[in-house]
Design a protein around this motif. Structure first.
Motif, PDB file in Angstrom:
ATOM      1  N   ALA A   1      15.709  28.816  99.615  1.00  0.00           N
ATOM      2  CA  ALA A   1      16.077  28.491  98.234  1.00  0.00           C
ATOM      3  C   ALA A   1      14.883  28.745  97.320  1.00  0.00           C
ATOM      4  N   THR A   2      14.779  29.952  96.819  1.00  0.00           N
ATOM      5  CA  THR A   2      13.668  30.318  95.939  1.00  0.00           C
ATOM      6  C   THR A   2      13.745  29.534  94.631  1.00  0.00           C
ATOM      7  N   GLY A   3      12.626  28.907  94.294  1.00  0.00           N
ATOM      8  CA  GLY A   3      12.561  28.154  93.043  1.00  0.00           C
ATOM      9  C   GLY A   3      13.261  26.814  93.063  1.00  0.00           C
ATOM     10  N   ALA A   4      13.779  26.379  94.209  1.00  0.00           N
ATOM     11  CA  ALA A   4      14.615  25.174  94.266  1.00  0.00           C
ATOM     12  C   ALA A   4      13.972  23.927  93.666  1.00  0.00           C
ATOM     13  N   PRO A   5      12.686  23.657  93.912  1.00  0.00           N
ATOM     14  CA  PRO A   5      12.131  22.422  93.338  1.00  0.00           C
ATOM     15  C   PRO A   5      12.220  22.349  91.819  1.00  0.00           C
ATOM     16  N   TYR A   6      12.307  23.493  91.153  1.00  0.00           N
ATOM     17  CA  TYR A   6      12.331  23.536  89.685  1.00  0.00           C
ATOM     18  C   TYR A   6      13.741  23.605  89.119  1.00  0.00           C
ATOM     19  N   MET A   7      14.737  23.724  89.973  1.00  0.00           N
ATOM     20  CA  MET A   7      16.096  23.953  89.519  1.00  0.00           C
ATOM     21  C   MET A   7      16.844  22.649  89.262  1.00  0.00           C
ATOM     22  N   ASP A   8      18.022  22.784  88.681  1.00  0.00           N
ATOM     23  CA  ASP A   8      18.932  21.650  88.502  1.00  0.00           C
ATOM     24  C   ASP A   8      20.009  21.628  89.578  1.00  0.00           C
ATOM     25  N   GLU A   9      20.491  22.814  89.955  1.00  0.00           N
ATOM     26  CA  GLU A   9      21.625  22.921  90.870  1.00  0.00           C
ATOM     27  C   GLU A   9      21.342  23.961  91.945  1.00  0.00           C
ATOM     28  N   ILE A  10      21.989  23.788  93.097  1.00  0.00           N
ATOM     29  CA  ILE A  10      21.891  24.748  94.195  1.00  0.00           C
ATOM     30  C   ILE A  10      23.298  25.053  94.699  1.00  0.00           C
ATOM     31  N   ILE A  11      23.622  26.337  94.788  1.00  0.00           N
ATOM     32  CA  ILE A  11      24.875  26.763  95.415  1.00  0.00           C
ATOM     33  C   ILE A  11      24.570  27.171  96.853  1.00  0.00           C
ATOM     34  N   VAL A  12      25.354  26.677  97.769  1.00  0.00           N
ATOM     35  CA  VAL A  12      25.163  26.951  99.193  1.00  0.00           C
ATOM     36  C   VAL A  12      26.378  27.705  99.724  1.00  0.00           C
ATOM     37  N   SER A  13      26.124  28.857 100.351  1.00  0.00           N
ATOM     38  CA  SER A  13      27.183  29.611 101.016  1.00  0.00           C
ATOM     39  C   SER A  13      26.522  30.653 101.899  1.00  0.00           C
ATOM     40  N   PRO A  14      27.186  31.116 102.951  1.00  0.00           N
ATOM     41  CA  PRO A  14      26.574  32.104 103.847  1.00  0.00           C
ATOM     42  C   PRO A  14      26.337  33.428 103.130  1.00  0.00           C
ATOM     43  N   HIS A  15      25.178  34.036 103.380  1.00  0.00           N
ATOM     44  CA  HIS A  15      24.903  35.366 102.848  1.00  0.00           C
ATOM     45  C   HIS A  15      25.440  36.455 103.766  1.00  0.00           C
ATOM     46  N   SER A  16      25.579  36.128 105.048  1.00  0.00           N
ATOM     47  CA  SER A  16      26.126  37.092 105.999  1.00  0.00           C
ATOM     48  C   SER A  16      27.550  36.689 106.365  1.00  0.00           C
ATOM     49  N   LYS A  17      28.311  37.663 106.817  1.00  0.00           N
ATOM     50  CA  LYS A  17      29.714  37.406 107.118  1.00  0.00           C
ATOM     51  C   LYS A  17      29.856  36.571 108.382  1.00  0.00           C
ATOM     52  N   LYS A  18      30.657  35.523 108.300  1.00  0.00           N
ATOM     53  CA  LYS A  18      30.916  34.663 109.448  1.00  0.00           C
ATOM     54  C   LYS A  18      32.189  35.114 110.169  1.00  0.00           C
ATOM     55  N   THR A  19      32.250  34.828 111.465  1.00  0.00           N
ATOM     56  CA  THR A  19      33.434  35.168 112.248  1.00  0.00           C
ATOM     57  C   THR A  19      34.420  34.019 112.227  1.00  0.00           C
ATOM     58  N   ASN A  20      35.590  34.248 112.754  1.00  0.00           N
ATOM     59  CA  ASN A  20      36.599  33.187 112.822  1.00  0.00           C
ATOM     60  C   ASN A  20      36.166  32.050 113.735  1.00  0.00           C
ATOM     61  N   ASP A  21      35.241  32.339 114.665  1.00  0.00           N
ATOM     62  CA  ASP A  21      34.716  31.288 115.543  1.00  0.00           C
ATOM     63  C   ASP A  21      33.687  30.415 114.831  1.00  0.00           C
ATOM     64  N   GLU A  22      33.303  30.824 113.636  1.00  0.00           N
ATOM     65  CA  GLU A  22      32.280  30.080 112.896  1.00  0.00           C
ATOM     66  C   GLU A  22      32.854  29.443 111.629  1.00  0.00           C
ATOM     67  N   GLN A  23      34.097  29.033 111.678  1.00  0.00           N
ATOM     68  CA  GLN A  23      34.749  28.528 110.475  1.00  0.00           C
ATOM     69  C   GLN A  23      34.036  27.328 109.862  1.00  0.00           C
ATOM     70  N   ARG A  24      33.509  26.450 110.680  1.00  0.00           N
ATOM     71  CA  ARG A  24      32.823  25.272 110.163  1.00  0.00           C
ATOM     72  C   ARG A  24      31.532  25.622 109.417  1.00  0.00           C
ATOM     73  N   TYR A  25      31.037  26.824 109.662  1.00  0.00           N
ATOM     74  CA  TYR A  25      29.850  27.311 108.978  1.00  0.00           C
ATOM     75  C   TYR A  25      30.213  28.071 107.699  1.00  0.00           C
ATOM     76  N   ALA A  26      31.482  28.387 107.532  1.00  0.00           N
ATOM     77  CA  ALA A  26      31.962  29.161 106.385  1.00  0.00           C
ATOM     78  C   ALA A  26      32.362  28.199 105.268  1.00  0.00           C
ATOM     79  N   VAL A  27      31.358  27.685 104.587  1.00  0.00           N
ATOM     80  CA  VAL A  27      31.586  26.701 103.539  1.00  0.00           C
ATOM     81  C   VAL A  27      30.745  27.074 102.319  1.00  0.00           C
ATOM     82  N   MET A  28      31.334  26.902 101.147  1.00  0.00           N
ATOM     83  CA  MET A  28      30.665  27.206  99.882  1.00  0.00           C
ATOM     84  C   MET A  28      30.800  25.992  98.970  1.00  0.00           C
TER      85      MET A  28
END
Length: 474
Positions: free
Chosen positions: A187-214
């Motif tokens: 998270a570049t610059g996170a300490p100075y920010m107000d908000e953080i959006i979290v989501s995978p940058h790489s494509k997840k498989t169907n076996d990784e559904q619990r990791y596929a969250v935004m």
């Protein structure tokens, strides 16, 4: 209240920023953060400065003032207006602060524009994204993101590592929201920010559904910890003009069974939906457009420093020096030309917004991966060992040996103080910890250069080239 003052007040929110083994009580006064905090506040005050306000802000449909990064380009003039405003924003930090600029605010704007494309299993996404966009825009909040999983064993997928793996995932659901556990980088610059959006940058498989969250959270959200790298900040502004003002800081986010309320959960258990929104062509074009605006600021700065180095020791008349300086100039002008080309060749997207042409932007981004490290190499070649032959502090020039040092460190066209300042600035770019971080950042911020180059090949429309070659040889 000015935008900068409002920002400073918001930072007193109990955020858990970890540095050197402990939580920083208040980043506004901590030596590792306060210089950058003040710089961010000053940059935000551009929105209230009579000379720049109309260029870096716009009036929303509700009559509020908002940062230019949230402007939806409904006309070609809007696209040019965005570019001018983002350039002012980037120039204020010489292009060395990427997240205080408009990258993720632009990306959020793109997700808002394309919100209705994500339906199906995520029927609430359009309204949630619309509400979040309006909330961040109207409250003038700073935004970053984290999407990379910890680098543990990249030969395995998340679900294959079991308990060994610490990537962020959903561990359970409640009536109030989802409980998430694990880490996200970086998270570049996170300490100075107000908000953080979290989501995978790489494509997840169907076996990784619990990791596929935004989802999105305030930086100070309960259960969220920011683990910072070593600080590169300096308290000696005169000797370290960049490190004392622009250490953007990078952080790993650790979620300790944090409850994310449903209204903040945009997508869950849906790898395809997340990949669709992250790989959308319009989103890529507009967000990379902001990146290239920032890159022009950075290359212009390095070209200026290189020119000054040559002037300061009287080497500009040598052909090999002129060749090196010309290379800095054509780097800058090539990227600037690609940016202008993308803007003037923009097309009207079916969603009713103007989309800068993607191919020139991707080309500029890929060239930037190579241009910036080469620019630093040229600065090294122009200076030679000069950057290492400076006193530890500029103040020494007025110390006991001042009369001697004034002669030793003078330049061909300037006094000793001005030349030493230039050499220290050059070292900040080339040899300091901050400089090394920026070189690494420019190489990899958009992904592995091998993959991004290969991606340009795969996505490039080659048919007209094949037809032209066929006509000439057939």
């Amino acid at each position: 209240m000015s935008a900068g003052k409002a920002y400073l007040d918001r930072l007193n929110d109990g955020r858990r920023v970890w540095l050197d083994g402990g939580i920083v009580p208040d980043i506004r006064s901590d030596p590792a953060f306060r210089g950058t905090v003040r710089s961010v506040a000053a940059i935000l005050d551009l929105q209230d400065n009579a000379a720049t306000e109309s260029q870096v802000t716009f009036v929303t449909d509700t009559g509020a003032k908002a940062n230019i990064a949230y402007l939806i380009p409904e006309s070609k003039d809007d696209l040019f207006r965005r570019s001018r405003g983002l350039q002012i924003w980037s120039d204020a930090t010489f292009g060395v602060m990427s997240r205080v600029g408009g990258f993720y605010r632009t990306q959020l704007t793109c997700w808002y524009i394309a919100r209705n494309l994500i339906r199906g299993e995520q029927p609430y996404f359009p309204q949630k994204m619309a509400d979040y966009y309006a909330f961040v825009r109207d409250n003038d909040l700073l935004l970053t993101a984290a999407g990379h999983d910890p680098q543990i064993d990249r030969t395995k997928l998340a679900h294959e590592l079991g308990d060994l793996y610490t990537a962020l995932r959903i561990v359970r659901e409640t009536a109030d929201g989802i409980i998430v556990r694990g880490a996200k980088m970086i998270a570049t610059g996170a300490p100075y920010m107000d908000e953080i959006i979290v989501s995978p940058h790489s494509k997840k498989t169907n076996d990784e559904q619990r990791y596929a969250v935004m989802f999105a959270v305030p930086v100070s959200y309960p259960g969220v910890h920011l683990i910072c790298r070593e600080s590169f900040a300096s308290n000696r502004k005169e000797d370290h003009p960049l490190s004392s003002r622009f250490d953007e800081m990078d952080a790993v986010l650790v979620f300790d069974d944090a409850l994310i309320p449903w209204e903040r959960v945009f997508i869950k258990d849906d790898p395809e939906a997340i990949w669709s929104i992250r790989s959308d062509r319009l989103g890529k074009a507009l967000s990379l457009h902001e990146n290239i605006v920032r890159l022009t600021s950075k290359l212009e700065f390095t070209a200026a420093v290189g020119t000054e180095l040559a002037e300061s020791i009287g080497i500009r008349k040598f052909a090999h020096v002129q060749e090196k300086l010309a290379e800095l100039y054509f780097q800058l002008e090539s990227i600037r030309a690609l940016l202008v080309s993308a803007e003037h060749r923009a097309t009207l997207h079916p969603l009713g917004v103007w989309e800068p042409m993607l191919e020139p932007i991707v080309t500029a981004k890929n060239l930037g991966n190579r241009y910036y490290p080469r620019a630093l190499e040229i600065l090294q070649q122009l200076s030679g060992a000069g950057m290492l032959q400076v006193p530890s502090t500029i103040a020494e020039l007025n110390g006991p040996l001042g009369l001697h040092l004034q002669k030793v460190y003078r330049g061909a066209d300037r006094d000793a103080e001005e030349r030493v300042k230039l050499l220290k600035l050059s070292w900040e770019l080339v040899g300091s910890r901050l400089g090394a971080r920026h070189e690494l950042y420019e190489r990899f911020y958009a992904g592995d250069p091998v993959r991004t180059y290969a991606g340009q090949y795969v996505e490039y429309d080659k048919q007209h080239l094949l037809e032209k070659a066929g006509r000439r040889t057939g």
